[in-house]
Scaffold this active site. Structure first.
Site, mmCIF file in Angstrom:
data_model
loop_
_atom_site.group_PDB
_atom_site.id
_atom_site.type_symbol
_atom_site.label_atom_id
_atom_site.label_comp_id
_atom_site.label_asym_id
_atom_site.label_seq_id
_atom_site.Cartn_x
_atom_site.Cartn_y
_atom_site.Cartn_z
ATOM 1 N N GLY A 206 4.538 0.662 2.492
ATOM 2 C CA GLY A 206 4.875 -0.525 3.637
ATOM 3 C C GLY A 206 4.223 -2.097 2.713
ATOM 4 N N GLY B 43 0.646 -1.120 0.106
ATOM 5 C CA GLY B 43 0.302 0.069 -0.262
ATOM 6 C C GLY B 43 0.846 1.113 0.069
ATOM 7 N N LYS C 7 3.513 -5.337 8.764
ATOM 8 C CA LYS C 7 3.505 -4.377 8.157
ATOM 9 C C LYS C 7 5.179 -4.418 7.909
ATOM 10 C CE LYS C 7 0.936 -0.904 7.047
ATOM 11 N NZ LYS C 7 -0.787 0.163 7.351
ATOM 12 N N ASP D 68 -9.855 6.410 5.888
ATOM 13 C CA ASP D 68 -9.835 5.373 4.323
ATOM 14 C C ASP D 68 -10.571 4.046 4.834
ATOM 15 O OD1 ASP D 68 -9.068 5.230 2.211
ATOM 16 O OD2 ASP D 68 -6.856 4.421 3.019
HETATM 17 P P1 ADP Z 1 -1.366 0.326 3.268
HETATM 18 O O1 ADP Z 1 -1.013 1.496 4.390
HETATM 19 O O2 ADP Z 1 -0.560 0.014 2.502
HETATM 20 O O3 ADP Z 1 -2.954 0.095 2.181
HETATM 21 P P2 ADP Z 1 -2.563 -2.253 4.752
HETATM 22 O O4 ADP Z 1 -2.720 -2.454 6.308
HETATM 23 O O5 ADP Z 1 -4.174 -1.138 4.004
HETATM 24 O O6 ADP Z 1 -1.722 -0.782 4.443
HETATM 25 O O7 ADP Z 1 -2.624 -3.054 4.334
HETATM 26 C C1 ADP Z 1 -2.416 -3.493 2.714
HETATM 27 C C2 ADP Z 1 -3.227 -4.747 1.869
HETATM 28 O O8 ADP Z 1 -2.368 -6.215 3.066
HETATM 29 C C3 ADP Z 1 -4.270 -4.929 2.952
HETATM 30 O O9 ADP Z 1 -5.259 -4.215 1.704
HETATM 31 C C4 ADP Z 1 -4.342 -6.594 3.186
HETATM 32 O O10 ADP Z 1 -5.007 -7.159 1.386
HETATM 33 C C5 ADP Z 1 -3.069 -7.150 3.371
HETATM 34 N N1 ADP Z 1 -3.152 -6.758 4.967
HETATM 35 C C6 ADP Z 1 -3.460 -6.423 5.806
HETATM 36 N N2 ADP Z 1 -3.331 -6.370 6.772
HETATM 37 C C7 ADP Z 1 -3.567 -7.415 6.776
HETATM 38 C C8 ADP Z 1 -3.771 -8.553 8.221
HETATM 39 N N3 ADP Z 1 -3.665 -8.589 9.027
HETATM 40 N N4 ADP Z 1 -4.137 -10.041 7.062
HETATM 41 C C9 ADP Z 1 -4.149 -10.274 5.843
HETATM 42 N N5 ADP Z 1 -3.730 -9.118 4.928
HETATM 43 C C10 ADP Z 1 -3.536 -8.064 5.447
HETATM 44 MG MG MG Z 2 -5.268 -0.032 3.466
#
Ligand code: ADP
Ligand code: MG
Length: 301
Positions: free
Chosen positions: A16, A13, A33, A128
């Site tokens: 990260g 995203g 992450k 968001d």
């Molecule tokens: P960003 O700020 O980069 O968008 P996110 O926290 O939304 O970060 O994470 C990006 C993607 O990673 C999410 O849309 C999801 O597909 C996957 N993801 C994030 N956290 C989890 C989790 N705890 N379990 C499974 N998938 C996750």
């Molecule tokens: Mg996200």
């Protein structure tokens, strides 16, 4: 990071990469992450710190839990409980004629709204809300993720950055350039997410900032001073946008029942001050007969 085994990348995203992982000590799956800090980019660090400080204070069954943090030189690993998939990916996996069932749809909306109600009561705007930031498991549980854009809400009208949230889920006051906004931007985004869960299509799919406004106006009709005092004086409002609604929300009625349509209209209400509050979403007749307690039965077994 000795405690964790890192598997495949599951997401990427704004700031990260996210990996699937395993905690070697308790054999539990985690999401890792990775946040990199650049010497010349303080913005990155402040975003990450904001997310972390909020996550440390938050505890709700429908918000993804931060279980650990591992600092390294120039980077930081945030370790979250693992969820199966995000809602956007899940919707894409459904067959053409396959949809989320009415009962699951109602349950997901309830869980999103409970999480957002909790955040708003804690004076936090998520900013968001969208299917990609909603994580689900295989037992019907949904958890809101990604507090990277979230921030604490001030009592007095306050100017916040307009550069928040993804275009399709942006509330009209943000698109029209209103300087102050509040928690109600999350409610608009819940409405858009609700429609998308039901139909598998983005509700307001604009191709640019201007086009996004037009797409909304074509569906709902252009807002007037009557329904939203002050709207015509907003910086990006143009009078030639006085378009009549041509599409209406009837296109949703095949996928959402009448009470659901009534609720969605209250969420995608133009005037932010008249938009339904998260706590009132939970009390809406769409949820009559719905038992939120039943949700957590399957998770305990
Ligand atoms: P960003 O700020 O980069 O968008 P996110 O926290 O939304 O970060 O994470 C990006 C993607 O990673 C999410 O849309 C999801 O597909 C996957 N993801 C994030 N956290 C989890 C989790 N705890 N379990 C499974 N998938 C996750
Ligand atoms: Mg996200």
């Amino acid at each position: 990071m000795e405690n964790y085994i890192k598997f495949n990348k599951i997401g990427e995203g704004s700031y990260g990469k996210v990996y699937k992982g395993l905690n070697k000590f308790n054999n539990e799956l985690v999401a890792i992450k990775k946040i990199r800090f650049h010497n010349d980019d303080e913005g990155y660090a402040s975003f990450a710190l904001r997310e972390i400080s909020l996550l440390l204070e938050i505890k709700h069954p429908n918000i993804v839990t931060l279980v650990d943090m591992v600092p390294k030189i120039n980077k930081l690993y945030l370790i979250f409980e693992y969820m199966l998939i995000d809602l956007k990916k899940y919707l894409k996996l459904l067959l053409e004629d396959e949809f989320i069932s009415q009962s699951l749809l109602r349950s997901y909306l309830y869980q999103i709204s409970s999480a957002v109600d909790y955040l708003h009561r804690s004076r936090i705007m998520h900013r968001d809300i969208k299917p990609r930031n909603m994580l689900i498991d295989d037992k019907g549980v949904l958890k809101v993720a990604d507090l990277g854009m979230a921030r604490v809400y001030k009592n007095t009208p306050h100017k916040y950055s307009p550069k928040i949230s993804t275009l399709y889920y942006k509330a009209p006051e943000l698109l029209l350039g209103q300087e102050t906004y509040d928690c109600s931007v999350d409610i608009w985004a819940i409405g858009c997410t609700f429609a998308e869960m039901a139909t598998k299509n983005v509700l307001f799919k604009g191709s640019s900032h201007i086009n996004q406004i037009l797409v909304i106006f074509r569906t709902l009709g252009a807002p007037t001073e009557d329904i939203w005092p002050g709207v015509t004086t907003l910086p990006h409002f143009l009078s030639e946008w006085e378009v009549e609604s041509t599409i209406e929300l009837t296109s949703l009625s095949g996928n959402i029942n009448d009470q659901g349509i009534d609720l969605i209209k209250k969420m995608i209400t133009y005037n932010p001050a008249s938009r339904i509050l998260a706590k009132d979403i939970l009390k809406h007749q769409y949820f009559d007969g719905f038992n939120p307690e039943a949700l957590y039965y399957y998770t305990e077994s």
